[in-house]
Design an enzyme around this catalytic site. Structure first.
Site, PDB file in Angstrom:
ATOM      1  N   ARG A  81      11.680  -5.772   3.850  1.00 16.27           N
ATOM      2  CA  ARG A  81      11.315  -4.361   3.811  1.00 16.27           C
ATOM      3  C   ARG A  81      12.253  -3.524   4.688  1.00 16.27           C
ATOM      4  NH1 ARG A  81       5.108  -2.780   4.691  1.00 16.27           N
ATOM      5  NH2 ARG A  81       5.513  -3.342   6.864  1.00 16.27           N
ATOM      6  N   ARG A 104      -8.842   1.682   8.838  1.00 19.28           N
ATOM      7  CA  ARG A 104      -8.416   0.330   9.208  1.00 19.28           C
ATOM      8  C   ARG A 104      -9.572  -0.523   9.729  1.00 19.28           C
ATOM      9  NH1 ARG A 104      -2.854  -0.431   9.609  1.00 19.28           N
ATOM     10  NH2 ARG A 104      -1.584   1.469   9.556  1.00 19.28           N
ATOM     11  N   ARG A 120      11.877  -2.155  10.641  1.00 23.03           N
ATOM     12  CA  ARG A 120      11.014  -1.782  11.755  1.00 23.03           C
ATOM     13  C   ARG A 120      10.764  -2.978  12.671  1.00 23.03           C
ATOM     14  NH1 ARG A 120       6.180   1.125   8.466  1.00 23.03           N
ATOM     15  NH2 ARG A 120       5.293  -0.900   8.962  1.00 23.03           N
ATOM     16  N   LYS A 143       0.829  -1.220   0.000  1.00 22.11           N
ATOM     17  CA  LYS A 143       0.000   0.000   0.000  1.00 22.11           C
ATOM     18  C   LYS A 143       0.861   1.267   0.000  1.00 22.11           C
ATOM     19  CE  LYS A 143      -2.181  -1.068   3.812  1.00 22.11           C
ATOM     20  NZ  LYS A 143      -1.499  -2.344   4.071  1.00 22.11           N
ATOM     21  N   ARG A 183      -0.258  -9.015  13.246  1.00 25.13           N
ATOM     22  CA  ARG A 183      -0.837  -7.957  12.420  1.00 25.13           C
ATOM     23  C   ARG A 183      -1.766  -8.543  11.359  1.00 25.13           C
ATOM     24  NH1 ARG A 183       4.164  -4.844  10.222  1.00 25.13           N
ATOM     25  NH2 ARG A 183       2.585  -3.543   9.207  1.00 25.13           N
TER      26      ARG A 183
END
Length: 228
Positions: free
Chosen positions: A138, A101, A171, A26, A182
């Protein structure tokens, strides 16, 4: 419903929302859409950090809930968002990243949009297995927040941001155990948004399993089509 409508201005904003699990791409696609369409990329995560860092009234309200170990209410997050998109640079529209969300957030946002806003929602349909693999690679710039991927969109110099030369890092919430949690939350809370926007007739499902360039090509083609 909005400042634009109350002032009687003939303005139709293009509001683009990207849905998909964590790591579906996204943020990457939002940045590309923002650059290609000259629309601000509005990330609620960035807004949240900015308000906390500056100690604004919204930031202080949010901090009070966080210090008490409670979730920040949707209305506070929405108020931050509404203030941001009322800025002059969002006059023609904006790309939302990280909001809504939950179904409650989507319904609250819907009430705040002007009647003639052009709302487009894109769901990046991606399997959990692909998401876990992607997130492992990532990286994010510690200074400007730009996202990279060691395989799909690496920086020119390893560990260094192309834009600001900041340090790239992984992260904490991109760790395997956190990602699984998540994903659970996503399927429970965020996935119902797909039905909500499909019922409104503004949802386009895209194959998020493809490489970022091919996903963007789908997005671009879908935006070129005039909604019915």
């Amino acid at each position: 419903r909005s400042r634009r409508r109350r002032l009687g201005e003939a303005v139709m904003a293009t509001v683009l929302i990207l849905l998909g699990g964590p790591g579906a791409g996204k943020g990457t696609q939002a940045m590309r859409l923002s650059e290609a369409r000259s629309l601000p990329h509005v990330s609620t995560g960035d807004l949240f950090r900015a308000h906390l860092g500056r100690g604004t009234r919204f930031g202080l309200k949010a901090k009070a809930y966080m210090d008490a170990g409670k979730l920040v209410p949707d209305e506070i997050v929405l108020d931050m968002l509404v203030e941001r998109v009322a800025a002059p640079d969002c006059r023609a529209g904006y790309v939302l990243d990280g909001f809504p969300r939950t179904l409650a957030q989507a319904q609250a946002l819907d009430r705040r949009l002007a009647a003639d806003d052009d709302l487009r929602v894109f769901n990046l349909d991606t399997s959990d297995e692909t998401i876990v693999a992607r997130i492992a690679g990532r990286r994010q710039c510690r200074d400007c927040g730009r996202l990279y991927h060691v395989e799909f969109s690496p920086p020119r110099a390893e560990g260094v941001c192309d834009d600001c030369r900041g340090e790239l890092f992984q992260r904490e919430d991109d760790g395997p155990e956190v990602v699984q949690e998540r994903l659970r939350v996503y399927h429970e809370q965020t996935a119902p948004l797909i039905r909500f926007y499909a019922d409104k007739g503004v949802l386009v499902n895209l194959d998020g399993e493809q490489a970022p360039d091919r996903v963007y090509a789908q997005l671009d083609a879908a935006l070129a089509r005039v909604p019915e």
